[in-house]
Design a protein around this motif. Structure first.
Motif, PDB file in Angstrom:
ATOM      1  N   UNK A   1      -3.935 -31.898  -1.172  1.00  0.00           N
ATOM      2  CA  UNK A   1      -3.507 -31.211   0.051  1.00  0.00           C
ATOM      3  C   UNK A   1      -2.582 -30.066  -0.334  1.00  0.00           C
ATOM      4  N   UNK A   2      -2.649 -28.974   0.432  1.00  0.00           N
ATOM      5  CA  UNK A   2      -1.761 -27.843   0.155  1.00  0.00           C
ATOM      6  C   UNK A   2      -1.380 -27.145   1.445  1.00  0.00           C
ATOM      7  N   UNK A   3      -0.291 -26.382   1.371  1.00  0.00           N
ATOM      8  CA  UNK A   3       0.159 -25.509   2.448  1.00  0.00           C
ATOM      9  C   UNK A   3       0.642 -24.208   1.823  1.00  0.00           C
ATOM     10  N   UNK A   4       0.240 -23.096   2.419  1.00  0.00           N
ATOM     11  CA  UNK A   4       0.693 -21.777   1.977  1.00  0.00           C
ATOM     12  C   UNK A   4       1.201 -21.037   3.203  1.00  0.00           C
ATOM     13  N   UNK A   5       2.471 -20.638   3.183  1.00  0.00           N
ATOM     14  CA  UNK A   5       3.037 -19.868   4.291  1.00  0.00           C
ATOM     15  C   UNK A   5       2.714 -18.390   4.074  1.00  0.00           C
ATOM     16  N   UNK A   6       2.136 -17.774   5.097  1.00  0.00           N
ATOM     17  CA  UNK A   6       1.802 -16.354   5.041  1.00  0.00           C
ATOM     18  C   UNK A   6       3.066 -15.559   5.365  1.00  0.00           C
ATOM     19  N   UNK A   7       3.396 -14.598   4.524  1.00  0.00           N
ATOM     20  CA  UNK A   7       4.579 -13.773   4.758  1.00  0.00           C
ATOM     21  C   UNK A   7       4.462 -13.075   6.105  1.00  0.00           C
ATOM     22  N   UNK A   8       5.588 -12.964   6.818  1.00  0.00           N
ATOM     23  CA  UNK A   8       5.550 -12.355   8.147  1.00  0.00           C
ATOM     24  C   UNK A   8       5.257 -10.857   8.094  1.00  0.00           C
ATOM     25  N   UNK A   9       5.509 -10.208   6.956  1.00  0.00           N
ATOM     26  CA  UNK A   9       5.254  -8.771   6.835  1.00  0.00           C
ATOM     27  C   UNK A   9       4.028  -8.463   5.968  1.00  0.00           C
ATOM     28  N   UNK A  10       3.130  -9.421   5.808  1.00  0.00           N
ATOM     29  CA  UNK A  10       2.007  -9.267   4.877  1.00  0.00           C
ATOM     30  C   UNK A  10       1.090  -8.103   5.254  1.00  0.00           C
ATOM     31  N   UNK A  11       0.880  -7.856   6.528  1.00  0.00           N
ATOM     32  CA  UNK A  11      -0.023  -6.769   6.927  1.00  0.00           C
ATOM     33  C   UNK A  11       0.624  -5.403   6.723  1.00  0.00           C
ATOM     34  N   UNK A  12       1.916  -5.298   6.919  1.00  0.00           N
ATOM     35  CA  UNK A  12       2.607  -4.032   6.694  1.00  0.00           C
ATOM     36  C   UNK A  12       2.679  -3.717   5.202  1.00  0.00           C
ATOM     37  N   UNK A  13       2.806  -4.745   4.375  1.00  0.00           N
ATOM     38  CA  UNK A  13       2.910  -4.547   2.931  1.00  0.00           C
ATOM     39  C   UNK A  13       1.671  -3.856   2.382  1.00  0.00           C
ATOM     40  N   UNK A  14       0.516  -4.091   2.963  1.00  0.00           N
ATOM     41  CA  UNK A  14      -0.731  -3.587   2.395  1.00  0.00           C
ATOM     42  C   UNK A  14      -1.410  -2.557   3.282  1.00  0.00           C
ATOM     43  N   UNK A  15      -0.668  -2.043   4.279  1.00  0.00           N
ATOM     44  CA  UNK A  15      -1.266  -1.014   5.126  1.00  0.00           C
ATOM     45  C   UNK A  15      -0.901   0.378   4.645  1.00  0.00           C
ATOM     46  N   UNK A  16       0.064   0.494   3.758  1.00  0.00           N
ATOM     47  CA  UNK A  16       0.484   1.799   3.275  1.00  0.00           C
ATOM     48  C   UNK A  16      -0.483   2.328   2.231  1.00  0.00           C
ATOM     49  N   UNK A  17      -1.059   3.489   2.494  1.00  0.00           N
ATOM     50  CA  UNK A  17      -1.990   4.062   1.521  1.00  0.00           C
ATOM     51  C   UNK A  17      -1.252   4.453   0.248  1.00  0.00           C
ATOM     52  N   UNK A  18       0.048   4.752   0.335  1.00  0.00           N
ATOM     53  CA  UNK A  18       0.821   5.085  -0.866  1.00  0.00           C
ATOM     54  C   UNK A  18       0.930   3.854  -1.766  1.00  0.00           C
ATOM     55  N   UNK A  19       1.181   2.684  -1.180  1.00  0.00           N
ATOM     56  CA  UNK A  19       1.246   1.458  -1.974  1.00  0.00           C
ATOM     57  C   UNK A  19      -0.101   1.161  -2.610  1.00  0.00           C
ATOM     58  N   UNK A  20      -1.187   1.328  -1.870  1.00  0.00           N
ATOM     59  CA  UNK A  20      -2.513   1.094  -2.419  1.00  0.00           C
ATOM     60  C   UNK A  20      -2.799   2.078  -3.541  1.00  0.00           C
ATOM     61  N   UNK A  21      -2.429   3.335  -3.349  1.00  0.00           N
ATOM     62  CA  UNK A  21      -2.648   4.350  -4.379  1.00  0.00           C
ATOM     63  C   UNK A  21      -1.923   3.954  -5.665  1.00  0.00           C
ATOM     64  N   UNK A  22      -0.700   3.429  -5.560  1.00  0.00           N
ATOM     65  CA  UNK A  22       0.049   3.000  -6.748  1.00  0.00           C
ATOM     66  C   UNK A  22      -0.642   1.831  -7.436  1.00  0.00           C
ATOM     67  N   UNK A  23      -1.147   0.873  -6.658  1.00  0.00           N
ATOM     68  CA  UNK A  23      -1.874  -0.253  -7.252  1.00  0.00           C
ATOM     69  C   UNK A  23      -3.138   0.211  -7.963  1.00  0.00           C
ATOM     70  N   UNK A  24      -3.889   1.104  -7.309  1.00  0.00           N
ATOM     71  CA  UNK A  24      -5.115   1.610  -7.922  1.00  0.00           C
ATOM     72  C   UNK A  24      -4.809   2.392  -9.185  1.00  0.00           C
ATOM     73  N   UNK A  25      -3.736   3.159  -9.160  1.00  0.00           N
ATOM     74  CA  UNK A  25      -3.370   3.939 -10.337  1.00  0.00           C
ATOM     75  C   UNK A  25      -3.016   3.015 -11.493  1.00  0.00           C
ATOM     76  N   UNK A  26      -2.301   1.935 -11.210  1.00  0.00           N
ATOM     77  CA  UNK A  26      -1.953   0.983 -12.262  1.00  0.00           C
ATOM     78  C   UNK A  26      -3.202   0.338 -12.845  1.00  0.00           C
ATOM     79  N   UNK A  27      -4.201   0.063 -11.998  1.00  0.00           N
ATOM     80  CA  UNK A  27      -5.435  -0.584 -12.450  1.00  0.00           C
ATOM     81  C   UNK A  27      -6.410   0.386 -13.103  1.00  0.00           C
ATOM     82  N   UNK A  28      -6.584   1.566 -12.494  1.00  0.00           N
ATOM     83  CA  UNK A  28      -7.671   2.465 -12.885  1.00  0.00           C
ATOM     84  C   UNK A  28      -7.210   3.748 -13.561  1.00  0.00           C
TER      85      UNK A  28
END
Length: 157
Positions: free
Chosen positions: A86-113
């Motif tokens: 059995x498991x439980x995972x609490x979803x962060x209350x700001x999870x959607x805002x954390x990944x809605x910023x295109x600048x944050x996504x651009x930084x992640x993509x740059x680190x990967x690609x």
């Protein structure tokens, strides 16, 4: 499961649609053909974005980039056969805002690609695609193929 069937892992969730701040409750079930020594059993909440980019030779590639990974260990080094965890995972209350910023996504993509890959990836996909949310369970077996299962979920306001 029969002696000759594949090793099996299942992920069962209380529901498939969640909101930020909710708790994902579920079970991971193992049904292996024979006892298996493994390093660990874990479950993760993952967020992935599909991106398309060019490699150094100019060929286009599509790749899922992990933009969120929260992993919970269920058991450590052990002999596994047929159990339910059995498991439980609490979803962060700001999870959607954390990944809605295109600048944050651009930084992640740059680190990967790399810089060029991230820019081309953004151009080829027309910007940020939606985040695909999933619960992923995996049994980490040394020197063999891991047993794993993924269940897609929806996280929305």
């Amino acid at each position: 499961m029969g002696l000759f069937g594949p090793d099996k892992i299942t992920v069962t969730l209380d529901k498939l649609q969640y909101k930020p701040g909710d708790v994902i409750k579920g079970t991971v079930g193992l049904n292996l053909r024979k006892p298996m020594r493994a390093r660990k059993l874990f479950v993760s909440l993952l967020g992935k974005v599909r991106t398309t980019h060019r490699d150094s030779k100019g060929h286009m590639h599509t790749e899922d980039v992990t933009v969120y990974d929260f992993t919970v260990p269920l058991d450590g080094e052990n002999d596994y056969l047929s159990e339910i965890y059995h498991f439980e995972i609490k979803i962060q209350s700001d999870i959607l805002q954390m990944h809605s910023s295109s600048q944050q996504l651009q930084q992640l993509l740059q680190a990967k690609l790399g810089t060029i890959g991230a820019v081309l990836g953004q151009m080829a996909t027309g910007g940020q695609g939606p985040v695909r949310w999933m619960v992923h369970a995996q049994l980490d077996i040394p020197m063999k193929l891991d047993v794993h299962k993924t269940q897609d979920i929806v996280i929305s306001q």
